[in-house]
Motif scaffolding. Structure first.
Motif, short mmCIF file in Angstrom:
data_model
loop_
_atom_site.label_atom_id
_atom_site.label_comp_id
_atom_site.label_asym_id
_atom_site.label_seq_id
_atom_site.Cartn_x
_atom_site.Cartn_y
_atom_site.Cartn_z
N GLY A 105 0.81 -1.22 0.00
CA GLY A 105 0.00 0.00 0.00
C GLY A 105 0.84 1.26 0.00
N VAL A 106 0.48 2.19 0.87
CA VAL A 106 1.14 3.49 0.92
C VAL A 106 2.54 3.40 1.53
N TYR A 107 2.89 2.25 2.08
CA TYR A 107 4.20 2.10 2.71
C TYR A 107 5.27 1.58 1.73
N ALA A 108 4.88 1.38 0.48
CA ALA A 108 5.79 0.77 -0.48
C ALA A 108 7.11 1.52 -0.59
N GLU A 109 7.06 2.85 -0.55
CA GLU A 109 8.29 3.63 -0.74
C GLU A 109 9.27 3.48 0.42
N LYS A 110 8.80 2.95 1.55
CA LYS A 110 9.66 2.74 2.71
C LYS A 110 10.25 1.33 2.75
N LEU A 111 9.84 0.50 1.79
CA LEU A 111 10.29 -0.89 1.75
C LEU A 111 11.39 -1.08 0.72
N LEU A 112 12.11 -2.18 0.83
CA LEU A 112 13.14 -2.54 -0.14
C LEU A 112 12.53 -3.37 -1.26
N ALA A 113 12.93 -3.10 -2.48
CA ALA A 113 12.41 -3.86 -3.62
C ALA A 113 12.91 -5.30 -3.55
N LEU A 114 12.01 -6.23 -3.90
CA LEU A 114 12.35 -7.66 -3.94
C LEU A 114 12.33 -8.11 -5.40
N PRO A 115 13.50 -8.24 -6.04
CA PRO A 115 13.50 -8.66 -7.45
C PRO A 115 13.08 -10.12 -7.59
N PRO A 116 12.36 -10.44 -8.68
CA PRO A 116 11.80 -11.80 -8.84
C PRO A 116 12.83 -12.92 -8.78
N PHE A 117 14.07 -12.68 -9.20
CA PHE A 117 15.05 -13.77 -9.24
C PHE A 117 15.43 -14.26 -7.85
N MET A 118 15.09 -13.49 -6.82
CA MET A 118 15.43 -13.92 -5.47
C MET A 118 14.38 -14.85 -4.86
N THR A 119 13.29 -15.05 -5.56
CA THR A 119 12.25 -15.96 -5.07
C THR A 119 11.89 -17.04 -6.09
N GLY A 120 12.52 -17.02 -7.24
CA GLY A 120 12.20 -18.01 -8.25
C GLY A 120 13.27 -18.06 -9.32
N ASP A 121 13.08 -18.93 -10.29
CA ASP A 121 14.07 -19.14 -11.34
C ASP A 121 13.79 -18.18 -12.49
N PHE A 122 14.10 -16.91 -12.26
CA PHE A 122 13.90 -15.88 -13.27
C PHE A 122 15.26 -15.29 -13.66
N GLU A 123 15.40 -14.93 -14.92
CA GLU A 123 16.63 -14.33 -15.40
C GLU A 123 16.56 -12.82 -15.18
N PRO A 124 17.39 -12.26 -14.30
CA PRO A 124 17.27 -10.85 -13.98
C PRO A 124 17.94 -9.95 -15.01
N ASP A 125 17.40 -8.74 -15.18
CA ASP A 125 18.11 -7.73 -15.94
C ASP A 125 18.99 -6.93 -14.97
N TRP A 126 19.71 -5.95 -15.50
CA TRP A 126 20.63 -5.20 -14.65
C TRP A 126 19.91 -4.45 -13.54
N ALA A 127 18.76 -3.88 -13.86
CA ALA A 127 18.02 -3.13 -12.84
C ALA A 127 17.64 -4.03 -11.67
N GLN A 128 17.22 -5.25 -11.96
CA GLN A 128 16.85 -6.19 -10.91
C GLN A 128 18.06 -6.67 -10.12
N LEU A 129 19.18 -6.84 -10.80
CA LEU A 129 20.40 -7.23 -10.10
C LEU A 129 20.83 -6.15 -9.11
N LEU A 130 20.74 -4.90 -9.53
CA LEU A 130 21.10 -3.81 -8.63
C LEU A 130 20.12 -3.71 -7.46
N GLN A 131 18.86 -4.03 -7.70
CA GLN A 131 17.89 -4.11 -6.59
C GLN A 131 18.29 -5.21 -5.62
N GLY A 132 18.76 -6.34 -6.16
CA GLY A 132 19.22 -7.43 -5.30
C GLY A 132 20.39 -7.02 -4.44
N PHE A 133 21.35 -6.32 -5.03
CA PHE A 133 22.49 -5.84 -4.26
C PHE A 133 22.07 -4.84 -3.19
N ALA A 134 21.10 -3.99 -3.51
CA ALA A 134 20.61 -3.04 -2.51
C ALA A 134 19.96 -3.77 -1.34
#
Length: 244
Positions: free
Chosen positions: A181-210
């Protein structure tokens, strides 16, 4: 006199005395081990005692409180890959992290196997994007092995397993897109590759590092010198440059 003979990954090396060195090695059955290498700063030994090298080590100690005497034989050299700045940064960060936060003398066979595989991947991958995913996963595994695992199985609010999109920076638990909800901006992004067998792009990889970086800094470096994190910053900066 206790003797340990084991394969090992060189993690850190520091000068000791006029000619010697103290090396910290990660081993499959004995965890982190430190030892004094006589002549460790010699021309012959410097190429052997490089972080990320695989060696056969023999440690001898007179007592548990005494620094072991260490001899090493090179099994697999990473030296040629140090010519590539990005590979060198990856080697420096992951070995320094392991040596800094893992406790001595405690075996972590899963972590050892993952580190060995990651180092191999850095060497053979045609693109850094291939090993960057494994680096994020190694950081997440290290957190879990040391008791700070992220809970990414279900939403902390609803218990649902679908549409997981965020992680609480306080608890490390997943939160679904709907529940954020409205708290999304206070949370950390969870890229799909960290919960399943998905091929990440660079943006998602950087989210994973964050994501992993937030918890690594909080759990391991909040009350100690954060100097090792500079190696991580360098690695990620170099990844950003090639990500475009």
């Amino acid at each position: 006199m206790p003797v340990i003979r084991t394969p090992a990954i060189v993690c850190t090396v520091r000068k000791h005395g006029e000619h010697g060195a103290v090396a910290r090695l990660f081993t499959p059955e004995h965890g982190l081990q430190a030892g004094y290498v006589q002549g460790g700063r010699s021309t012959a030994m410097r190429p052997v005692l490089m972080p990320a090298n695989l060696v056969t080590a023999e440690l001898r100690s007179r007592s548990p409180d005494q620094l072991a005497s260490l001899t090493v034989e090179l099994a697999s050299s990473r030296a040629p890959y140090y010519a590539e700045p990005l590979a060198a940064a990856a080697f420096e960060w992951v070995t320094l992290l392991t040596a800094t936060v893992a406790p001595d003398d405690q075996p972590f066979p899963r972590l050892y196997a993952a580190l060995a595989a990651l180092l191999d991947l850095v060497c053979v991958s045609p693109s850094a994007r291939w090993w960057a995913r494994a680096m994020v996963q190694y950081e997440a595994l290290l957190l879990a092995e040391l008791g700070f695992g992220l809970d990414l199985e279900r939403c902390a609010v609803t218990g649902e397993r679908e549409d997981l999109a965020y992680v609480s920076p306080r608890t490390g638990r997943a939160v679904s897109l709907h529940a954020a909800g409205v708290y999304a901006e206070k949370l950390l992004a969870l890229p799909p590759f960290m919960t399943g067998d998905f091929e990440p792009d660079w943006a998602q990889l950087l989210q994973g590092f964050a994501l992993t970086g937030h918890f690594i800094e909080r759990q391991f470096f909040a009350e100690r010198r954060a100097d090792p994190l500079a190696a991580r910053v360098m690695m990620i900066d170099r990844l950003r440059r090639i990500a475009g």
